[in-house]
Design a protein around this motif. Structure first.
Motif, PDB file in Angstrom:
ATOM      1  N   ASP A   1       5.106   1.212   2.548  1.00 11.20           N
ATOM      2  CA  ASP A   1       4.050   0.370   1.979  1.00 11.20           C
ATOM      3  C   ASP A   1       2.955   0.077   2.993  1.00 11.20           C
ATOM      4  OD1 ASP A   1       5.811  -1.243   3.449  1.00 11.20           O
ATOM      5  OD2 ASP A   1       5.258  -3.035   2.318  1.00 11.20           O
ATOM      6  N   ARG A   2       3.333  -0.112   4.266  1.00  6.18           N
ATOM      7  CA  ARG A   2       2.326  -0.341   5.306  1.00  6.18           C
ATOM      8  C   ARG A   2       1.417   0.877   5.436  1.00  6.18           C
ATOM      9  NH1 ARG A   2       3.722  -5.035   5.193  1.00  6.18           N
ATOM     10  NH2 ARG A   2       4.898  -6.141   6.815  1.00  6.18           N
ATOM     11  N   LEU A   3       2.037   2.059   5.436  1.00  3.25           N
ATOM     12  CA  LEU A   3       1.255   3.297   5.546  1.00  3.25           C
ATOM     13  C   LEU A   3       0.290   3.431   4.385  1.00  3.25           C
ATOM     14  CD1 LEU A   3       0.666   6.116   6.748  1.00  3.25           C
ATOM     15  CD2 LEU A   3       2.562   6.988   5.358  1.00  3.25           C
ATOM     16  N   VAL A   4       0.767   3.162   3.169  1.00  2.00           N
ATOM     17  CA  VAL A   4      -0.091   3.340   2.000  1.00  2.00           C
ATOM     18  C   VAL A   4      -1.225   2.312   1.984  1.00  2.00           C
ATOM     19  CG1 VAL A   4      -0.170   3.304  -0.521  1.00  2.00           C
ATOM     20  CG2 VAL A   4       1.710   4.455   0.656  1.00  2.00           C
ATOM     21  N   HIS A   5      -0.956   1.093   2.436  1.00  2.00           N
ATOM     22  CA  HIS A   5      -2.050   0.124   2.517  1.00  2.00           C
ATOM     23  C   HIS A   5      -3.095   0.566   3.543  1.00  2.00           C
ATOM     24  CE1 HIS A   5       0.481  -2.701   0.211  1.00  2.00           C
ATOM     25  NE2 HIS A   5      -0.659  -3.288  -0.060  1.00  2.00           N
ATOM     26  N   PHE A   6      -2.641   1.104   4.671  1.00  2.00           N
ATOM     27  CA  PHE A   6      -3.586   1.626   5.666  1.00  2.00           C
ATOM     28  C   PHE A   6      -4.394   2.780   5.070  1.00  2.00           C
ATOM     29  CE2 PHE A   6      -4.514   4.716   9.051  1.00  2.00           C
ATOM     30  CZ  PHE A   6      -5.321   3.930   9.863  1.00  2.00           C
TER      31      PHE A   6
ATOM     32  N   TRP B   1       5.137 -12.632   6.013  1.00  2.00           N
ATOM     33  CA  TRP B   1       3.736 -12.295   6.274  1.00  2.00           C
ATOM     34  C   TRP B   1       3.359 -10.940   5.678  1.00  2.00           C
ATOM     35  CZ3 TRP B   1       1.653 -16.578   7.702  1.00  2.00           C
ATOM     36  CH2 TRP B   1       2.335 -17.464   8.524  1.00  2.00           C
ATOM     37  N   ASP B   2       4.131 -10.468   4.713  1.00  2.36           N
ATOM     38  CA  ASP B   2       3.927  -9.134   4.158  1.00  2.36           C
ATOM     39  C   ASP B   2       2.518  -8.948   3.600  1.00  2.36           C
ATOM     40  OD1 ASP B   2       5.160  -6.508   3.161  1.00  2.36           O
ATOM     41  OD2 ASP B   2       4.370  -7.371   1.305  1.00  2.36           O
ATOM     42  N   ALA B   3       2.056  -9.895   2.783  1.00  2.00           N
ATOM     43  CA  ALA B   3       0.728  -9.766   2.168  1.00  2.00           C
ATOM     44  C   ALA B   3      -0.367  -9.750   3.225  1.00  2.00           C
ATOM     45  CB  ALA B   3       0.495 -10.912   1.186  1.00  2.00           C
ATOM     46  N   HIS B   4      -0.224 -10.584   4.245  1.00  5.47           N
ATOM     47  CA  HIS B   4      -1.231 -10.645   5.296  1.00  5.47           C
ATOM     48  C   HIS B   4      -1.304  -9.327   6.061  1.00  5.47           C
ATOM     49  CE1 HIS B   4       0.310 -14.660   4.440  1.00  5.47           C
ATOM     50  NE2 HIS B   4      -0.846 -15.159   4.826  1.00  5.47           N
ATOM     51  N   GLN B   5      -0.132  -8.770   6.373  1.00  8.65           N
ATOM     52  CA  GLN B   5      -0.110  -7.516   7.119  1.00  8.65           C
ATOM     53  C   GLN B   5      -0.614  -6.350   6.276  1.00  8.65           C
ATOM     54  OE1 GLN B   5       3.221  -6.854   9.908  1.00  8.65           O
ATOM     55  NE2 GLN B   5       4.048  -8.788   9.166  1.00  8.65           N
ATOM     56  N   ASP B   6      -0.313  -6.377   4.967  1.00  5.44           N
ATOM     57  CA  ASP B   6      -0.827  -5.332   4.087  1.00  5.44           C
ATOM     58  C   ASP B   6      -2.354  -5.356   4.056  1.00  5.44           C
ATOM     59  OD1 ASP B   6       1.724  -4.535   3.508  1.00  5.44           O
ATOM     60  OD2 ASP B   6       1.816  -5.488   1.532  1.00  5.44           O
ATOM     61  N   MET B   7      -2.930  -6.536   3.950  1.00  6.84           N
ATOM     62  CA  MET B   7      -4.393  -6.649   3.934  1.00  6.84           C
ATOM     63  C   MET B   7      -4.993  -6.227   5.268  1.00  6.84           C
ATOM     64  SD  MET B   7      -5.208 -10.052   1.642  1.00  6.84           S
ATOM     65  CE  MET B   7      -4.027 -11.141   2.439  1.00  6.84           C
ATOM     66  N   LEU B   8      -4.310  -6.552   6.355  1.00  2.57           N
ATOM     67  CA  LEU B   8      -4.775  -6.129   7.675  1.00  2.57           C
ATOM     68  C   LEU B   8      -4.773  -4.608   7.781  1.00  2.57           C
ATOM     69  CD1 LEU B   8      -5.585  -6.621  10.625  1.00  2.57           C
ATOM     70  CD2 LEU B   8      -3.145  -6.800  11.173  1.00  2.57           C
ATOM     71  N   MET B   9      -3.723  -3.955   7.290  1.00  4.31           N
ATOM     72  CA  MET B   9      -3.648  -2.502   7.365  1.00  4.31           C
ATOM     73  C   MET B   9      -4.764  -1.852   6.557  1.00  4.31           C
ATOM     74  SD  MET B   9      -1.279  -1.958   9.472  1.00  4.31           S
ATOM     75  CE  MET B   9      -1.085  -0.183   9.335  1.00  4.31           C
ATOM     76  N   ALA B  10      -5.047  -2.394   5.371  1.00  2.00           N
ATOM     77  CA  ALA B  10      -6.144  -1.857   4.558  1.00  2.00           C
ATOM     78  C   ALA B  10      -7.480  -2.034   5.271  1.00  2.00           C
ATOM     79  CB  ALA B  10      -6.174  -2.548   3.197  1.00  2.00           C
TER      80      ALA B  10
ATOM     81  N   ILE C   1     -12.010   0.290   8.379  1.00  3.90           N
ATOM     82  CA  ILE C   1     -12.831   0.320   9.596  1.00  3.90           C
ATOM     83  C   ILE C   1     -12.829   1.723  10.197  1.00  3.90           C
ATOM     84  CG2 ILE C   1     -12.961  -0.500  11.985  1.00  3.90           C
ATOM     85  CD1 ILE C   1     -11.966  -3.216  10.961  1.00  3.90           C
ATOM     86  N   LEU C   2     -11.650   2.352  10.237  1.00  5.24           N
ATOM     87  CA  LEU C   2     -11.548   3.711  10.763  1.00  5.24           C
ATOM     88  C   LEU C   2     -12.384   4.682   9.930  1.00  5.24           C
ATOM     89  CD1 LEU C   2     -10.263   5.792  12.667  1.00  5.24           C
ATOM     90  CD2 LEU C   2      -8.339   5.941  11.056  1.00  5.24           C
TER      91      LEU C   2
END
Length: 216
Positions: free
Chosen positions: A114-119, A186-195, A200-201
């Motif tokens: 899920d982290r990868l997909v949000h990124f 903190w799942d939602a916060h980290q998901d938004m950070l990854m997106a 930005i990239l």
């Protein structure tokens, strides 16, 4: 200043091929998903987004790059829907076929699909966001760099709110499977950070290629 690079809308053939490939993948991954109710819930937004994109092809056609990126994100989402995001067996795949644990190698303590997909959401949706902003509300100066990222951040936030609302309504195992927090408060916060980081990239890479230069 970086010179503007021309953006040629994708051809009908290109978009139809991508739509057809996505339809095949969608049907294949709809067969015997791990949790049928979660699969159905995950696909609510897909059943909205795909018709909107099809309708928008005539009124607001995007480039090959944007459609290809959206196609790739759609495939990743369908994989997540098939297994649920918290249980995609990527690490088992690495152990079986490559002989090592990716999670152990990276020091990961949870399933991080899920982290990868949000990124990658930030990376892959940003090109379409840039094109949309240029058509409906062209930003100027530094805002050409800021607005696409802000736009991605805004609907990343909306998606997290949608997840929370759906989980609150359905509750139980379905709500937990859909949220996929894996015990991380903190799942939602980290998901938004990854997106945000992904966007930005993408903006940095596209900016260097002239996508953010003023249109002529």
């Amino acid at each position: 200043m970086t010179e503007s690079r021309p953006r040629t809308p994708a051809t009908p053939r290109f978009t139809l091929v991508l739509l057809g490939l996505f339809a095949v993948a969608w049907v294949a991954l709809a067969i015997a998903p791990k949790y049928r109710d979660d699969w159905a819930l995950e696909n609510v937004l897909v059943l909205v987004a795909v018709p909107v994109l099809a309708w928008g092809w005539r009124t607001l056609p995007l480039t090959r790059l944007s459609y290809a990126c959206l196609f790739l994100f759609g495939l990743l989402h369908e994989i997540g829907a098939h297994y649920t995001y918290a249980e995609v067996p990527y690490d088992a795949f690495f152990q079986q076929h490559l002989g090592f644990s990716l999670d152990a190698a990276l020091g990961l303590q949870r399933n991080s699909f899920d982290r990868l997909v949000h990124f990658l959401y930030g990376v892959l949706v940003t090109p379409a966001c840039i094109e949309l902003l240029d058509r409906v509300a062209p930003p100027r100066g530094a805002w050409r760099w800021v607005m696409p990222v802000s736009f991605v951040m805004s609907h990343s936030l909306l998606f997290e709110l949608f997840e929370w609302l759906a989980a609150s309504v359905f509750g139980g195992d379905l709500g937990q499977a859909y949220l996929g927090t894996q015990g991380d408060v903190w799942d939602a916060h980290q998901d938004m950070l990854m997106a945000t980081l992904g966007s930005i990239l993408a903006v940095a890479a596209l900016g260097l290629r002239g996508w953010l230069a003023p249109r002529t």
